[in-house]
Design an enzyme around this catalytic site. Structure first.
Site, mmCIF file in Angstrom:
data_model
loop_
_atom_site.group_PDB
_atom_site.id
_atom_site.type_symbol
_atom_site.label_atom_id
_atom_site.label_comp_id
_atom_site.label_asym_id
_atom_site.label_seq_id
_atom_site.Cartn_x
_atom_site.Cartn_y
_atom_site.Cartn_z
ATOM 1 N N ASP A 82 2.926 -25.785 -55.202
ATOM 2 C CA ASP A 82 2.491 -25.627 -56.583
ATOM 3 C C ASP A 82 1.963 -26.970 -57.080
ATOM 4 O OD1 ASP A 82 4.801 -27.135 -56.959
ATOM 5 O OD2 ASP A 82 5.956 -25.498 -57.819
ATOM 6 N N ARG A 109 8.530 -19.761 -57.437
ATOM 7 C CA ARG A 109 7.791 -20.142 -58.652
ATOM 8 C C ARG A 109 6.374 -19.580 -58.536
ATOM 9 N NH1 ARG A 109 10.723 -25.044 -57.626
ATOM 10 N NH2 ARG A 109 12.355 -25.322 -59.174
ATOM 11 N N HIS A 141 0.182 -17.883 -55.079
ATOM 12 C CA HIS A 141 1.257 -17.413 -54.223
ATOM 13 C C HIS A 141 1.429 -15.914 -54.360
ATOM 14 C CE1 HIS A 141 1.900 -21.646 -54.566
ATOM 15 N NE2 HIS A 141 2.360 -21.546 -55.792
ATOM 16 N N TYR A 195 8.350 -18.161 -51.918
ATOM 17 C CA TYR A 195 8.460 -19.199 -52.943
ATOM 18 C C TYR A 195 8.732 -18.574 -54.305
ATOM 19 C CZ TYR A 195 7.499 -23.596 -55.342
ATOM 20 O OH TYR A 195 7.612 -24.734 -56.100
ATOM 21 N N ASP A 239 6.472 -28.593 -52.097
ATOM 22 C CA ASP A 239 6.351 -27.218 -52.603
ATOM 23 C C ASP A 239 4.896 -26.833 -52.890
ATOM 24 O OD1 ASP A 239 9.032 -26.784 -52.414
ATOM 25 O OD2 ASP A 239 9.459 -27.095 -54.530
ATOM 26 N N GLU A 276 3.217 -29.169 -59.109
ATOM 27 C CA GLU A 276 4.198 -30.249 -59.058
ATOM 28 C C GLU A 276 4.363 -30.749 -57.629
ATOM 29 O OE1 GLU A 276 8.541 -31.283 -61.018
ATOM 30 O OE2 GLU A 276 7.868 -29.212 -60.897
ATOM 31 N N GLU A 289 10.450 -31.900 -49.845
ATOM 32 C CA GLU A 289 11.189 -32.329 -51.037
ATOM 33 C C GLU A 289 12.697 -32.245 -50.862
ATOM 34 O OE1 GLU A 289 9.718 -30.806 -54.880
ATOM 35 O OE2 GLU A 289 8.007 -30.069 -53.735
#
Length: 690
Positions: free
Chosen positions: A86, A295, A341, A293, A84, A88, A8
């Site tokens: 997750d 989030r 995570h 990470y 990433d 999203e 990203e």
């Protein structure tokens, strides 16, 4: 063999490319490349008649990026999607696979929780397929947010001039408005406190005749004081050791709260700094991510970090300081913890804050230090605090004095900068001793209303109630400020009149949708979709069919806000003049618009120069300041320019964020929508989601 890797972030791509061999090419999508189209019924981008099938368009600003990625994908033998880790990120990978026609070649999803050489190389050894359940969960969230956002925003703009509404945004605003209503209804009550002042300590009145006592006025207080004996008898002295347990390592939410409380960082600033620490910092010997990470809902840490870190604690601080791995925080009732995570921790416990200081900015270092110290502290023994209490009586009135001292610092050895233990002492006095106070102090007090929310407390409230996801807290709070639904005074949120009016109307017509319970239940449904236990079409269909009649009813029955009159008549047609607003502020115009388009011109007032505090990236001497165009098609429009003009002619049409573009080195700007974009929109084109 040519292998294409897509991530990203441009900065992440540079870091990862150093780890992989020459057969890998690493490129960046610069965030999302597609979004729901604005076509179809109501501009929702949904085919309502065909099971609410979403239609996507490539984001206008990303067409150049997509063209470059498409060309690179055609020349690649294998495609790896490393966005990433997750939901999203999973959705972005799916969109990339769809747009790049990845079905025609081997395509794999690669995930890693930290950007270090070992973690990245290990991840490429175990690629997997795209998780379509995670994609479906994210897609459902986007569809629901689009439907609610488009329908409610348009309604409120037309009826009461509110700028927007949203599933999480409006539920959060309701929390603030409801708290303000409690504060407004609060009636203060008088009460008095009594203290006995001795030579070496103070004792506070707690009980009278073995019952807790509340003194409601001065007469009651004076009556009790007259009953006290001159001497007080020490009736009890007790000392106990109690443990202060170490805190768990950070989740996204707890990091935002701690950074707000201890570092005075906004949640938005915290996440921007954490993103940089995660994506990679250039050290003398390599570029590596310093934290995992950022989030995450999980508070667990892997054995690969914890086991050697405990040995490090033994060697550095002594065996008596080494603790154990604490159990991860359990989910609260009704709240689903996403445990995909680890907690936010340093990628290498040897990268101490002291060693990393020279590679980081002041703010980056402050955030890294609190993350590092929290993770290490979580593996250390509890602190031990000795608490001593003394009870004294005087004619059936019981007074209490207390003191504490730190017996063993434990985890505070590394986390004491952020948590202090105030210490005090009591004199050694035997039970049965009688002592005379030097004075008796009485003080008047009044009960206080509940405190308004600070940013840290609001984030905790959102987490406790299950509203939104930790990754969205910052954006939600930022939107409430931007829409002028709240103001901030002394770091506390105060709903504006427009914010209160917005909730009043939403409560009247959409109480079910903007309720905290509904928003939390919807998060649970989205979690169920991500695990394959719920089906997207059923959720979207049932929501849409219940929601649209509410919108139709509100369009029909919600009263339109009457304009505010200025008290003057239009010089052109004689109608009443009214106040109107635009993106440039409030102005006065004829109330008979559009028949009469008269607008009262404001008297020219020299505007005070407002600095953004951002250094000019072009000349490196001046500061970027706010200006207003005085002529041309942009007359009256705000823009930003270097105060070193005309020597430096650097100019921006959006407010600079203070960050530097990772691709070209120019300033990044907030596009007043949902993007952070590069100043050089033509040549560079860098952008990312806020």
């Amino acid at each position: 063999m040519n292998k294409l890797v897509i991530v990203e972030s441009p900065s992440k791509s540079k870091t990862i490319e150093q780890y992989l061999g020459s057969e890998y090419t690493v490129l960046s999508s610069k965030g999302h490349i597609r979004d729901l189209a604005i076509s179809g019924v109501g501009g929702l981008g949904l085919d309502i008649e065909n099971n609410f099938t979403p239609k996507y368009d490539v984001i206008k600003e990303k067409k150049k990026v997509v063209s470059e990625l498409t060309k690179a994908a055609k020349n690649a033998d294998e495609l790896y999607l490393a966005t990433d880790p997750d939901r999203e990120g999973e959705a972005i990978s799916w969109h990339l696979a769809e747009v790049l026609d990845a079905a025609n070649k081997p395509t794999k999803r690669v995930i890693f929780n930290e950007i270090t050489k070992s973690a990245v190389l290990d991840a490429f050894k175990e690629p997997r397929d795209i998780d379509l359940d995670l994609v479906s969960s994210q897609e459902t969230r986007r569809i629901l947010d689009r439907v609610i956002g488009f329908k409610l925003s348009k309604l409120l703009q037309n009826k009461i001039k509110s700028k927007s509404a949203g599933r999480v945004q409006s539920a959060t605003l309701k929390i603030l408005v409801d708290k303000e209503a409690i504060i407004d209804a609060f009636v203060e009550e008088e009460y008095w406190k009594v203290k006995a002042i001795f030579k070496e300590f103070e004792a506070e009145l707690l009980k009278y005749k073995n019952k807790n006592i509340t003194l409601g006025n001065e007469d009651e207080t004076d009556l009790l004081l007259r009953k006290l004996d001159e001497e007080f008898e020490v009736t009890k002295v007790e000392s106990k050791d109690r443990k202060r347990e170490t805190k768990l390592p950070f989740t996204t939410s707890s990091l935002q709260q701690e950074a707000s409380n201890k570092l005075n960082f906004s949640s938005q600033k915290t996440m921007l700094l954490a993103q940089k620490l995660y994506e990679g910092i250039e050290l003398d010997y390599e570029t590596t991510g310093l934290i995992t990470y950022m989030r995450t809902d999980s508070s667990r840490m892997s054995d690969t970090f914890s086991t050697p870190a405990i040995e490090y604690i033994k060697e550095t601080y002594g065996k008596e300081y080494a603790g154990r791995v604490k159990a991860a925080k359990p989910a609260k009732k009704g709240v689903n913890i996403q445990d995909a995570h680890e907690a936010i921790r340093p990628t290498n416990f040897l990268n101490t804050p002291e060693k990393m200081k020279k590679y980081l900015t002041k703010d980056e270092h402050s955030l890294y230090a609190v993350i590092y110290n929290r993770a290490i502290a979580s593996l250390m023994k509890s602190a031990i605090i000795k608490s001593t209490t003394m009870e004294l009586t005087s004619n059936e009135a019981m007074f209490k004095a207390s003191a504490q001292e730190l017996v063993f610092d434990g985890y505070l050895k590394v986390y004491g900068k952020y948590e202090t233990v105030p210490t005090s002492e009591l004199p050694v006095i035997e039970v049965g001793s009688k002592i005379k106070p030097e004075s008796i102090d009485k003080q008047q007090h009044f009960t206080k209303p509940p405190a308004r929310f600070t940013e840290a407390r609001l984030i905790k409230e959102m987490e406790d109630l299950g509203i939104g996801r930790p990754s969205t807290y910052s954006q939600t709070i930022s939107t409430l400020k931007k829409r002028k639904y709240v103001s901030v005074k002394e770091k506390k949120f105060i709903p504006t009149d427009q914010g209160k009016l917005t909730i009043e109307k939403l409560d009247e017509f959409f109480a079910q949708i903007i309720s905290v319970d509904y928003t939390a239940r919807m998060e649970k449904v989205l979690d169920d979709i991500s695990t394959g236990n719920e089906e997207q079409t059923n959720i979207v269909s049932s929501f849409y069919n219940a929601f649209i009649p509410m919108v139709d009813n509100a369009n029909k029955n919600m009263e339109k806000l009457a304009p505010k009159f200025t008290g003057e008549k239009c010089p052109n047609c004689g109608h009443d003049m009214v106040f109107r607003s635009s993106r440039y502020g409030t102005f006065e115009a004829c109330g008979d618009f559009p028949t009469c388009k008269y607008i009262k011109q404001k008297d020219a007032v020299k505007k005070e120069i407002i600095s953004t505090g951002v250094k000019c990236a072009k000349c490196a001497e001046g500061e970027i300041v706010e200006r207003m165009a005085k002529s041309g098609k942009n007359k009256g429009k705000t823009f930003y320019a270097c105060n070193n003009f005309p020597k430096c002619k650097n100019m921006l049409f959006y407010k600079p964020t203070g960050e530097i573009c990772p691709d070209c080195g120019q300033l990044l700007m907030d596009d007043n929508n949902e993007k952070i974009i590069c100043q050089d929109t033509k040549t560079c084109g860098y952008s990312r989601d806020k």
